[in-house]
Design an enzyme around this catalytic site. Structure first.
Site, PDB file in Angstrom:
ATOM      1  N   TYR B 101      -7.679   7.040 -15.063  1.00  0.00           N
ATOM      2  CA  TYR B 101      -9.135   7.188 -15.023  1.00  0.00           C
ATOM      3  C   TYR B 101      -9.680   7.724 -16.341  1.00  0.00           C
ATOM      4  O   TYR B 101     -10.759   7.363 -16.774  1.00  0.00           O
ATOM      5  CB  TYR B 101      -9.549   8.095 -13.860  1.00  0.00           C
ATOM      6  CG  TYR B 101      -9.644   7.348 -12.568  1.00  0.00           C
ATOM      7  CD1 TYR B 101     -10.619   6.348 -12.434  1.00  0.00           C
ATOM      8  CD2 TYR B 101      -8.790   7.593 -11.507  1.00  0.00           C
ATOM      9  CE1 TYR B 101     -10.709   5.627 -11.249  1.00  0.00           C
ATOM     10  CE2 TYR B 101      -8.872   6.883 -10.330  1.00  0.00           C
ATOM     11  CZ  TYR B 101      -9.838   5.900 -10.207  1.00  0.00           C
ATOM     12  OH  TYR B 101      -9.935   5.189  -9.055  1.00  0.00           O
ATOM     13  N   GLU B 197      18.034   7.993   2.325  1.00  0.00           N
ATOM     14  CA  GLU B 197      17.111   6.968   1.828  1.00  0.00           C
ATOM     15  C   GLU B 197      15.691   7.198   2.306  1.00  0.00           C
ATOM     16  O   GLU B 197      14.764   7.165   1.528  1.00  0.00           O
ATOM     17  CB  GLU B 197      17.593   5.573   2.247  1.00  0.00           C
ATOM     18  CG  GLU B 197      16.649   4.470   1.763  1.00  0.00           C
ATOM     19  CD  GLU B 197      17.158   3.083   2.085  1.00  0.00           C
ATOM     20  OE1 GLU B 197      18.336   2.928   2.419  1.00  0.00           O
ATOM     21  OE2 GLU B 197      16.347   2.124   1.992  1.00  0.00           O
ATOM     22  N   ASP B 249      20.684   2.568   3.966  1.00  0.00           N
ATOM     23  CA  ASP B 249      20.899   1.428   4.858  1.00  0.00           C
ATOM     24  C   ASP B 249      22.027   0.556   4.312  1.00  0.00           C
ATOM     25  O   ASP B 249      22.390   0.645   3.145  1.00  0.00           O
ATOM     26  CB  ASP B 249      19.637   0.552   4.917  1.00  0.00           C
ATOM     27  CG  ASP B 249      18.506   1.207   5.700  1.00  0.00           C
ATOM     28  OD1 ASP B 249      18.797   2.117   6.492  1.00  0.00           O
ATOM     29  OD2 ASP B 249      17.344   0.803   5.497  1.00  0.00           O
TER      30      ASP B 249
END
Lengths: 702, 369
Positions: B101, B197, B249
């Site tokens: 910004y 994870e 996973d």
């Protein structure tokens, strides 16, 4: 139907015959004039009673009624035609006399005081106007600016209401030509179809000898005022002043006044400031003054535009023009060379029609057919004459007077079937590409100009030559369709563009091949003026008012080829410009960011922001050098060798008229702090050019 | 501010000034200004087999100003640099979104913005980091907090002492900057660090107070761990000598998370040295777990084409290439054609993962290296 003459037709030539009065009354006039037997009458006519009315119609009488054929359809057009005929005659006379033309055209309102210049006008000036007063045509043209008004909007001015209501004008045209001998003045200005030009095949503006006398006749018919002529043939000769009226029935001039003048009268202009420059003493020249019913307008197909285009096609002429409102325009001379005087030629056998052939056979002074063919036509040798005669079953020794109609028919067919050399073309004097360029650039601030003159070609046995000039860009309006300006033997053609072979050929050319947009069934679009000139010993007009060129295939083909030749050069230029513009856009991308980068650097370290800005721009400029392609003083791009356009003498590029390649895109706002350009819309143009050129050329830093 | 920090701070300011100086110099010499940016791509990442981390090669690209394709990015790089210089001057830090910004405005006289999306400015910041060789932290920039941590440990965060044993259900939020001047480690009883994870599984571990029972620090990175989490792992491993285990996973993305933790990432290869934990061990789901733990085939997910492609890609990475175990593992996944999520273990019991699965794996040393 009244048997009395209409008050409006109280011309001197007014006939006493009731027949004449009857005809004069019938408006609109039939076209062609209806034979008397067609007239309806209460009592049935007998062959005998009709025979009383059956008689010859004078050609002048015919045209008096069918004035639209000569370009006097409405008051607006009448004014133009009158000026045009007079100026054309003047230019022709000067060129034939080998004199560089200087022409004065003065149009003054003449309502109410018809006596000012017309002098001793016999008829009352307040005579009611004829039904012609309010012109019906031209409403469309009025709204459109003339050629030069589109290019230089500053000269465009409207016609004041008071002037728009004036219905009577006095037109004065003076030239510095060789003058006319006293005895011929009444004939030339007072008779229709009297002139030097009809019976010869020679390239000239006038062709038939109708124009100026028709203008005088129109003036007489509508205002009752005589045509005034002053002419002087040399320094040692006196000037003669005539006042003429036409007897339309006899096609003869009636001399109202015939004076010898000691001094050529000076122009009488009410506004001294508008007075044209004129020499102290007119040694030779002709001045004609006609008062006529007319309406003055500016814009397209106006007298103004006629003067503009005449100046373009005749860069060797100096023209002073004063409009009725006193607006003065001078068209300077750009070429100090009188065009070579064209030679007259004999007709070519291919162009002769059967009727003409029969008449020529009857009139020839040659006894034998062989002599007749060889001497009366061009390109007929003894051998060709023998061949023609043999094919027609005649011999070169056949007596001309013995040739019957049937034989003439065979002779005509034999001519068409014999191979005859094309007519000589030395009789054509084209304007020439260099002169066209000068004429165009003199009046139009274009950035690119090219011109081409084709080799002479032949239609129907008449040699002709096509010339084309293109003026592109600069101050020409970009979003309009291209303006086609048409010329025949250097005379601008202002009316009937859609009927003209020139316009049709322009539409037929595929301009998209030349980097221009072109809507279907239309000419190209863009900032373009297309100049087309046809030079010929006999320009085939579609009507006597000489407004449009007839569409012979040979002519259309030559026009197209010439347009294509110029189009190729133009496309080369446009594509180069487009390329430069793309480069400019590229630079513009950099330029947009330079301000940001400079500010970013300025926040991190102490740096002279202006200097950094200038230096970065210099680098950007160098990397997009093509956008700044410069042109040398001859107007050719500086690029040694291999430049087709630069090597072409018939192409002129004027850099100063070209828009800056990136002018549209540049936004100069990002220039750091100091030297803030004055903000606001006012400075926009200045900013633009500064950003486009200034920032790159001058290092502002330090 | 520590002395060392101040010094680094000043050095960063100098580097930014050098960048601006190079532009001025180039312009003065009528040259096209350019910034040399080391290439952040696989083609320019080198696997340092000795140190077992991915490092950045010598390849670089010069971002020049007067090149149509680069002009905008060049301008943006200079803007970001100038923004960082301002931060540096004021001794402040700010978020990368904030900097976006700060540098975003409409270029004067046009309708063009210097930046349109934050996705434009983020890679520019990374470019600047490698170009001047200063890390984001050194530039005073941080990303949003991402990742949580709990464990038998006390730390000091910006002067506040925090007991990671008493962090409730949410845990301590890991900041983007975890340098020693911000975070210091105090007393702890941890024996190892477990990187999980995803947040959902981490919550299970926290709820079951796994960290208390097994004396370990548990933390998650919300998918691919951000730089703050990775840097913290590095410090825990190197400063407290805690072994690192990674629980993900059973899919190519899980493998890659482990790979990034262990060897560093391709995109941030320049940070591997201070982030990679080459000795990290993979305790995530394995394709062989189906048999080992008798997992029902109904909870497996069929591999998609992109999974297969990614798996083959990973197989070719030099840091995987010479590992037989890993090769077997990935090939097994390709062979069975299915992948497994950690949540699949919940088909047995909600706490199967904390009570049975992981303890057994760690006990049996069923990890991959």
């Amino acid at each position: 139907m009244s048997k009395k003459a209409s008050p409006a037709r109280k011309g001197k030539s007014k006939s006493k015959s009731p027949r004449k009065a009857l005809q004069a009354e019938s408006a609109p006039p039939p076209k062609p004039p209806a034979p008397p037997r067609a007239r309806k009458s209460a009592a049935p006519e007998t062959a005998e009673s009709m025979a009383v009315q059956q008689k010859e119609i004078a050609v002048s009488e015919f045209f008096a009624k069918n004035r639209h054929l000569l370009g006097f359809d409405n008051p607006r057009k009448a004014l133009l035609t009158c000026v045009k005929e007079a100026v054309d005659n003047s230019l022709d006379a000067c060129e034939e006399g080998g004199i560089l033309p200087e022409i004065w055209v003065i149009i003054e309102p003449a309502n109410g005081n018809g006596s000012a210049a017309g002098g001793e006008a016999k008829k009352t000036a307040d005579a009611p106007l004829t039904g012609l007063a309010s012109g019906k045509g031209g409403a469309k043209e009025e709204t459109q600016p003339s050629l030069l008004e589109t290019v230089h909007p500053e000269i465009a001015q409207s016609v004041s209401t008071s002037l728009a209501n004036v219905t009577r004008f006095r037109v004065t045209v003076r030239d510095n030509g060789p003058g006319i001998v006293k005895a011929q003045i009444p004939n030339i200005f007072g008779r229709l179809l009297y002139g030097s030009k009809f019976h010869r095949l020679r390239m000239s503006r006038g062709q038939q000898g109708i124009g100026i006398s028709a203008a005088g006749m129109y003036g007489l018919l509508t205002t009752g005022q005589s045509v005034e002529i002053i002419s002087r043939t040399g320094r040692k000769k006196p000037a003669h002043r005539f006042e003429l009226q036409m007897d339309t029935r006899k096609n003869r001039a009636e001399i109202i006044k015939d004076q010898e003048l000691a001094n050529w009268p000076r122009f009488t202009v009410s506004d001294a400031d508008a007075a044209p420059a004129e020499p102290e003493e007119v040694e030779h020249g002709t001045e004609v003054r006609i008062v006529l019913e007319a309406r003055f307008q500016r814009g397209r197909a106006s007298v103004d535009e006629y003067m503009e285009q005449t100046a373009i096609a005749n860069p060797h002429a100096e023209i002073h023009y004063i409009a009725p409102d006193g607006a003065r325009r001078d068209f300077p001379r750009e070429v100090n060379e009188v065009p070579a005087s064209p030679a007259a030629i004999k007709p070519h056998p291919y162009g002769v029609e059967l009727g003409v052939l029969i008449r020529m056979l009857k009139e020839t002074k040659h006894k034998h057919l062989g002599g007749f063919l060889q001497k009366e036509f061009s390109r007929v040798s003894l051998k060709v004459a023998q061949e023609i005669c043999a094919k027609a079953g005649l011999t070169t020794l056949t007596w001309c007077s013995q040739v019957v109609r049937d034989q003439a028919d065979r002779l005509h067919a034999a001519i068409q079937g014999t191979k005859i050399m094309a007519p000589p073309t030395n009789c054509l004097v084209p304007i020439g590409p260099q002169q066209i360029l000068k004429g165009l650039l003199k009046e139009i601030k274009a950035e690119f100009c090219c011109a081409a003159t084709r080799d002479p070609a032949v239609y129907r046995g008449n040699p002709f030559q096509i010339e084309v000039g293109l003026a592109y860009g600069g101050q020409l309006p970009a979003d309009d369709s291209a303006r086609v300006i048409r010329f025949a033997n250097r005379v601008p053609l202002l009316y009937q563009p859609s009927a003209c072979a020139i316009t049709k050929s322009v539409v037929d050319v595929g301009w998209r091949n030349y980097a221009l947009s072109q809507p279907r069934n239309s000419g190209p679009e863009g900032p373009l003026v297309i100049f087309v000139h046809m030079a010929s010993v006999w320009v085939p007009f579609t009507s006597e008012s000489k407004e449009a060129v007839a569409g012979y295939d040979e002519i259309a083909r030559e026009i197209k080829l010439a347009l294509q030749e110029c189009g190729r050069k133009l496309s080369l230029y446009i594509r180069r410009r487009q390329h430069a513009a793309r480069e400019g856009q590229r630079r513009h991308v950099f330029e947009r960011y330079i301000g940001e980068v400079v500010n970013a650097c300025g926040k991190m370290i102490r740096v002279n922001r202006k200097q950094l800005y200038a230096e970065l721009q210099a680098v950007a400029k160098r990397r997009t050098a093509k956008a700044d392609e410069r042109f040398d003083e001859n107007g050719n791009p500086i690029r040694p060798g291999r430049d087709e356009l630069a090597a072409d003498a018939n192409v002129v590029v004027i850099e100063s008229n070209a828009p800056e390649a990136d002018a549209d895109a540049v936004v100069p706002a990002a220039v750091p702090d100091a030297d803030k350009p004055k903000a606001g819309r006012k400075g926009a143009a200045a900013k633009k050019s500064r950003a486009a050129r200034g920032l790159f050329d001058e290092n502002e830093g330090q | 501010m520590a002395k060392q920090t101040r010094k680094r701070h000043a050095a960063t300011g100098k580097k930014l000034q050098g960048l601006a100086q190079s532009v001025v110099k180039a312009a003065h010499a009528k040259r096209d200004p350019g910034i040399v940016i080391p290439t952040r791509a696989l083609s320019n990442s080198v696997y340092d087999a000795k140190r077992k981390i991915i490092t950045m090669g010598k390849g670089s690209q010069t971002r020049t100003f007067f090149n149509l394709g680069m002009a905008r990015k060049f301008m943006q790089t200079m803007l970001i640099a100038s923004g960082c210089k301002e931060l540096n001057d004021q001794g402040k830090t700010t978020s990368i979104r904030d900097l976006f910004y700060h540098c975003k405005h409409t270029i004067e006289g046009t309708r063009e913005n210097t930046f349109d999306e934050q996705s434009e400015s983020d890679p520019i910041i990374e470019d600047l980091e490698v170009a001047i060789g200063s890390l984001r932290e050194e530039l005073g920039l941080f990303a949003e907090n991402k990742g949580s941590m709990v464990g038998p440990m006390t730390i000091v965060d910006a002067g506040d002492t925090i007991d990671l044993r008493r962090m409730g259900s949410g845990g301590w939020s890991v900041p983007s900057i975890v340098e020693s001047d911000v975070i210091q480690f105090r007393k702890h009883e941890a024996r190892y660090v477990l990187l999980i994870e995803k947040a959902a599984i981490w919550k299970r571990f926290n709820e079951d107070r796994f960290w208390d029972k097994h004396k370990c620090v548990i933390l998650h990175g919300g998918g691919q761990p951000p730089r703050g989490v990775r840097r913290l792992l590095f410090r825990l491993h190197n400063e407290l000598k805690l072994p690192v285990y990674v629980l993900t996973d059973n899919d190519p993305w899980g493998y890659y998370i482990y790979s990034v933790v262990k060897q560093g990432s391709i995109n941030l290869a320049f940070e591997s040295e201070r982030m990679a934990v080459p000795r990290a061990r993979f305790v995530g789901m394995s394709s062989f777990d189906v048999g080992r733990f008798d997992i029902d085939s109904s909870v497996t997910i069929a591999l998609k084409d992109e999974d297969r492609n990614r798996a083959r890609e990973i197989l070719k990475y030099p840091w995987f290439a010479d590992k037989r175990e890993w090769k077997r593992e990935i090939e097994q996944m390709l062979k069975t054609g299915v992948k497994l999520e950690l949540e699949a273990l919940s088909s047995k019991d909600f706490s199967f993962i904390t009570q049975t699965y992981l303890p057994r794996k760690l006990k049996d040393k069923q990890w991959l290296d």
